[in-house]
Design an enzyme around this catalytic site. Sequence first.
Site, PDB file in Angstrom:
ATOM      1  N   TYR A  19       3.079  -2.235   7.967  1.00 15.40           N
ATOM      2  CA  TYR A  19       1.914  -1.895   7.151  1.00 15.40           C
ATOM      3  C   TYR A  19       0.874  -3.013   7.249  1.00 15.40           C
ATOM      4  O   TYR A  19      -0.308  -2.759   7.477  1.00 15.40           O
ATOM      5  CB  TYR A  19       2.327  -1.653   5.694  1.00 15.40           C
ATOM      6  CG  TYR A  19       1.149  -1.502   4.766  1.00 15.40           C
ATOM      7  CD1 TYR A  19       0.405  -0.327   4.757  1.00 15.40           C
ATOM      8  CD2 TYR A  19       0.764  -2.538   3.926  1.00 15.40           C
ATOM      9  CE1 TYR A  19      -0.699  -0.185   3.924  1.00 15.40           C
ATOM     10  CE2 TYR A  19      -0.335  -2.405   3.088  1.00 15.40           C
ATOM     11  CZ  TYR A  19      -1.058  -1.232   3.095  1.00 15.40           C
ATOM     12  OH  TYR A  19      -2.155  -1.107   2.279  1.00 15.40           O
ATOM     13  N   GLU A  41      -2.219   3.984  -4.275  1.00 20.24           N
ATOM     14  CA  GLU A  41      -2.680   2.798  -5.014  1.00 20.24           C
ATOM     15  C   GLU A  41      -2.627   3.067  -6.518  1.00 20.24           C
ATOM     16  O   GLU A  41      -2.258   2.189  -7.301  1.00 20.24           O
ATOM     17  CB  GLU A  41      -4.086   2.382  -4.590  1.00 20.24           C
ATOM     18  CG  GLU A  41      -4.168   1.780  -3.204  1.00 20.24           C
ATOM     19  CD  GLU A  41      -3.536   0.401  -3.061  1.00 20.24           C
ATOM     20  OE1 GLU A  41      -3.107  -0.202  -4.069  1.00 20.24           O
ATOM     21  OE2 GLU A  41      -3.478  -0.083  -1.916  1.00 20.24           O
ATOM     22  N   TRP A  49       3.344  -3.153  -4.692  1.00 18.27           N
ATOM     23  CA  TRP A  49       2.952  -2.275  -3.595  1.00 18.27           C
ATOM     24  C   TRP A  49       4.162  -1.945  -2.721  1.00 18.27           C
ATOM     25  O   TRP A  49       4.316  -0.847  -2.222  1.00 18.27           O
ATOM     26  CB  TRP A  49       1.831  -2.913  -2.762  1.00 18.27           C
ATOM     27  CG  TRP A  49       1.512  -2.091  -1.562  1.00 18.27           C
ATOM     28  CD1 TRP A  49       1.672  -2.436  -0.260  1.00 18.27           C
ATOM     29  CD2 TRP A  49       1.009  -0.746  -1.546  1.00 18.27           C
ATOM     30  NE1 TRP A  49       1.301  -1.391   0.558  1.00 18.27           N
ATOM     31  CE2 TRP A  49       0.886  -0.344  -0.204  1.00 18.27           C
ATOM     32  CE3 TRP A  49       0.651   0.163  -2.544  1.00 18.27           C
ATOM     33  CZ2 TRP A  49       0.426   0.907   0.179  1.00 18.27           C
ATOM     34  CZ3 TRP A  49       0.183   1.423  -2.162  1.00 18.27           C
ATOM     35  CH2 TRP A  49       0.081   1.780  -0.824  1.00 18.27           C
TER      36      TRP A  49
END
Length: 193
Positions: A19, A41, A49
């Site tokens: 990522y 998000e 995250w």
Amino acid sequence: MSVQRCAWVNLANPRYVTYHDEEWGVPCHDETRLFEMLNLEGAQAGLSWETVLNKRETYRAAFDQWNPEKIARYTDAKVAKLLADPGIVRNRLKVAATITNAQSYLRLRDEVGGLAPFLWAYVDGKPIRNKWKNLSDAPAKTALSDQVSKDLLKRGFKFVGSTIIYAYLQGIGIIDDHVVDCHCHGRKHKQPK
């Protein structure tokens, strides 16, 4: 010689490394990914995250590959099924926000063409490339994230506070906050046609 990355990356998680290296800070104009990332998000609020990223594939399956037309029509039965799915963040407000966001997205798409033209207009189509020496130098929010947040809220979107939007703008490459010693800092990206 080891590859230098931003300090926030958990090097023990290959998904997180990928990522960071291939998505975070890379300019995105793909509507499906922009919609997905906006909702992920929001789902991340109050969590790490990494937690949400690890659930990403399950999210894609649970939310019909982020098809806004389908999500906008979710029934109470579908919501109940989602809230029973351990593969996503089972928060009623966040699930409801995703449905609201799909409805708001469809209106936005009809009005301005989608998230890509809406978001990239704030920066005249050019990403902001910061030169932070340390992760702690990067802000949690800026005047840009304040304005985008305010405008999305006016359009009916949920879980789009300024801090969430700043992280979103980083994730989709409108803001490139790779620190200067990261191997991704300053990389060149092909601009979409």
